[in-house]
Scaffold this active site. Structure first.
Site, PDB file in Angstrom:
ATOM      1  N   SER A  51      -9.604   1.477   2.734  1.00  0.00           N
ATOM      2  CA  SER A  51      -8.763   2.243   1.847  1.00  0.00           C
ATOM      3  C   SER A  51      -7.688   1.419   1.132  1.00  0.00           C
ATOM      4  O   SER A  51      -7.074   1.925   0.189  1.00  0.00           O
ATOM      5  CB  SER A  51      -8.086   3.360   2.642  1.00  0.00           C
ATOM      6  OG  SER A  51      -7.277   2.824   3.660  1.00  0.00           O
ATOM      7  N   LYS A 102       0.857  -1.186   0.000  1.00  0.00           N
ATOM      8  CA  LYS A 102       0.000   0.000   0.000  1.00  0.00           C
ATOM      9  C   LYS A 102       0.894   1.237   0.000  1.00  0.00           C
ATOM     10  O   LYS A 102       1.946   1.249   0.659  1.00  0.00           O
ATOM     11  CB  LYS A 102      -0.888  -0.041   1.247  1.00  0.00           C
ATOM     12  CG  LYS A 102      -1.943   1.055   1.325  1.00  0.00           C
ATOM     13  CD  LYS A 102      -2.834   0.827   2.547  1.00  0.00           C
ATOM     14  CE  LYS A 102      -3.928   1.862   2.660  1.00  0.00           C
ATOM     15  NZ  LYS A 102      -4.844   1.600   3.802  1.00  0.00           N
ATOM     16  N   SER A 151      -9.759  -0.879   6.963  1.00  0.00           N
ATOM     17  CA  SER A 151      -9.197  -0.713   5.617  1.00  0.00           C
ATOM     18  C   SER A 151      -8.469  -1.911   5.031  1.00  0.00           C
ATOM     19  O   SER A 151      -8.108  -1.894   3.863  1.00  0.00           O
ATOM     20  CB  SER A 151      -8.257   0.485   5.587  1.00  0.00           C
ATOM     21  OG  SER A 151      -9.021   1.645   5.397  1.00  0.00           O
TER      22      SER A 151
HETATM   23  N1  GLN Z   1     -13.048   3.700   6.186  1.00  0.00           N
HETATM   24  C1  GLN Z   1     -12.483   4.140   7.430  1.00  0.00           C
HETATM   25  C2  GLN Z   1     -12.118   5.608   7.345  1.00  0.00           C
HETATM   26  O1  GLN Z   1     -12.382   6.176   6.357  1.00  0.00           O
HETATM   27  C3  GLN Z   1     -11.307   3.302   7.786  1.00  0.00           C
HETATM   28  C4  GLN Z   1     -10.097   3.663   7.042  1.00  0.00           C
HETATM   29  C5  GLN Z   1      -8.908   2.846   7.422  1.00  0.00           C
HETATM   30  O2  GLN Z   1      -9.024   1.826   8.093  1.00  0.00           O
HETATM   31  N2  GLN Z   1      -7.754   3.360   7.071  1.00  0.00           N
HETATM   32  O3  GLN Z   1     -11.617   6.179   8.248  1.00  0.00           O
END
Ligand code: GLN
Length: 475
Positions: free
Chosen positions: A149, A74, A173
């Site tokens: 994400s 990532k 994410s």
């Molecule tokens: N979807 C969640 C957010 O937008 C989690 C994101 C993540 O785990 N980095 O904060």
């Protein structure tokens, strides 16, 4: 082919690391113009690394357990050899001066890093549509999002472009994109994998973890990247995980709770799969029972306040001086504000404003402090439940993968897609996604398995049992 088998073939000389990496790079250049899982492909560097592995093997040296296995990272994991952008304009072309600890560990294990994957900007989002470099598509259905994400990592694995990938999970994410793309994704116990070199979003929640095509591969990658690191002050002082053989022990005698509140609020097709998974575990000898955790519904407001508050502080370092983009202004204040206005996307700005507001004098007690109290209640609720259970079963997501654009203009709808994943993030507990059957349109359904801190062994036993049943066509 699984990571262990592939590394085995490379180590024995049956196939060279260079052939494997050349194949992988060819697949990426063929397929990724549609999927857009990658923001950077390390065409030359990956071939160089593969040649080094082959040279080691020729010289009779140990090339490591992941010798020649292609891995994607990532793009919030720092790499000296490639830009690390967090899919943000503010870090476009920024090359870190050091490698993240997980990168150092991967290299020591012989893995070859083939590229950096797309993500929601600074990991804020659940669809990878908030990338400044355009969305990633779900390889199972390209009209749909891959989740986020870590959507780039999940789709790179799901499409067979790489064997393994690393993502980061702050509120879901890794697990949510794994669920949408039909792959395995693990958020390990907070502190079990070093965060050194992971660009911070919300430091008390962020955790790096594996995405892979099956439980064994994800376990192997977790073993390689875990363990104490003096460079991360929140790292747990314990050795790397050894989980591979434990995960095969089955579920006889394991106590599994089904989290009612979460099963009740998801789509029928998803709930049905959770119930089927529960029946299966029961038939394999686990003691399965429904359990209630009333605090779970407060997870979303608490998470979005705490994560945004921490983000507002962490992201203050992008000031036009220390990293990446600078937009000139008549004085330092203007330069700083022009840089941030141009460099950050709308969602990141929303979080910074929300977090700054929640931390400001006069609102701190009403928002941030209250969210911390809820976090404590959730932790206490989990403690109570884990007195009776070794692992919990729940959906990973309220629905299967949604359509591109479906939630993009409605931030609250997007935030709600994390309702099943944020509770164990707030508690710092391990949780993972395992694909288990499909919904009517053929899209993958994901089951979430949670466990208490350092309960990875029970979590993986449950996962392995469900995986074996899936492969046997059970669901
Ligand atoms: N979807 C969640 C957010 O937008 C989690 C994101 C993540 O785990 N980095 O904060």
């Amino acid at each position: 082919m699984g990571a262990r088998a592939l590394a085995g073939r490379i180590r024995s000389g049956e196939v060279s690391a260079l052939e494997v990496i050349d194949n992988c790079l060819a697949e990426i250049s063929k397929r990724d113009s549609t999927i857009h899982a990658f923001v950077h492909v390390a065409y030359e560097k990956a071939r160089e690394e593969a040649k080094e592995i082959d040279a080691k093997i020729a010289a009779g040296e140990d090339p490591g357990v992941l010798a020649g296995v292609p891995v994607a990272l990532k793009d919030n994991l720092c790499t000296k050899a490639a830009p690390t952008t967090c899919s943000s304009k503010i870090l476009e072309n920024w090359v870190p001066p050091y490698d993240a600890t997980v990168v150092t560990k991967l290299k020591a294990a012989g893995a070859v890093i083939v590229g950096k994957t797309n993500m929601d900007e600074f990991a804020m989002g659940s669809s990878t549509e908030h990338s400044a470099f355009g969305p990633t598509l779900n390889p199972r259905d390209t009209s749909r999002v891959p989740g986020g994400s870590s959507g780039g990592s999940a789709s790179a694995v799901a499409d067979g472009m790489v064997t393994l990938a690393l993502g980061s999970d702050t509120g879901g994410s890794i697990r949510q994109p794994a669920s949408f793309c039909g792959v395995v994704g693990i958020k390990p116990t907070y502190g079990s994998v070093s965060r050194y070199g992971l660009v911070a979003f919300a430091s008390s929640l962020d955790q790096i973890g594996p995405l892979a095509g099956n439980v064994d591969d994800a376990t192997m990658l977790l073993e390689v990247v875990s363990g104490w690191d003096p460079l991360d002050s929140t790292s747990l002082q314990r050795p790397s995980f050894i989980l591979d053989s434990v995960s095969r022990e089955g579920v006889k005698g394991i106590k599994v709770g089904i989290l009612n509140e979460l099963v009740d609020l998801v789509d029928n097709e998803v709930a049905t799969q959770v119930r089927k998974a529960a029946d299966l575990l029961d038939s394999e000898g686990a003691a399965v029972e429904d359990v209630s955790m009333t605090s779970i519904g407060w997870g979303i407001p608490a998470y979005y306040l705490i994560a945004s508050a921490e983000a507002s502080s962490n992201l203050s370092r992008y000031d036009g001086v220390r990293y990446g983009l600078r937009v000139e202004g008549a004085n330092a204040t203007l330069m700083n504000s022009f840089t941030r206005a141009k460099g950050f996307g709308a969602e990141v700005k929303r979080r910074i404003m929300l977090g700054t507001y929640a931390l400001s004098a006069g609102y701190y007690d009403a928002y941030y402090a209250k969210a911390q109290k809820i976090r404590t209640l959730i932790i206490q609720d989990f403690q109570r439940v884990y007195e009776r259970f070794d692992a919990l079963l729940a959906p990973t997501t309220p629905s299967v993968a949604f359509l591109l654009g479906e939630k993009l203009t409605d931030p609250l709808a997007m935030y709600l897609s994390d309702i099943c994943t944020v509770p164990s993030s707030l508690a710092g507990h391990p949780a993972m996604n395992i694909p288990f059957g499909t919904a009517s349109g053929g899209l993958p359904v994901g089951i979430q398995i949670m466990a208490p801190a350092l309960g990875e062994a029970s979590m993986l036993k449950v996962a392995k049992t469900l995986e074996q049943a899936s492969q046997g066509g059970f669901q």
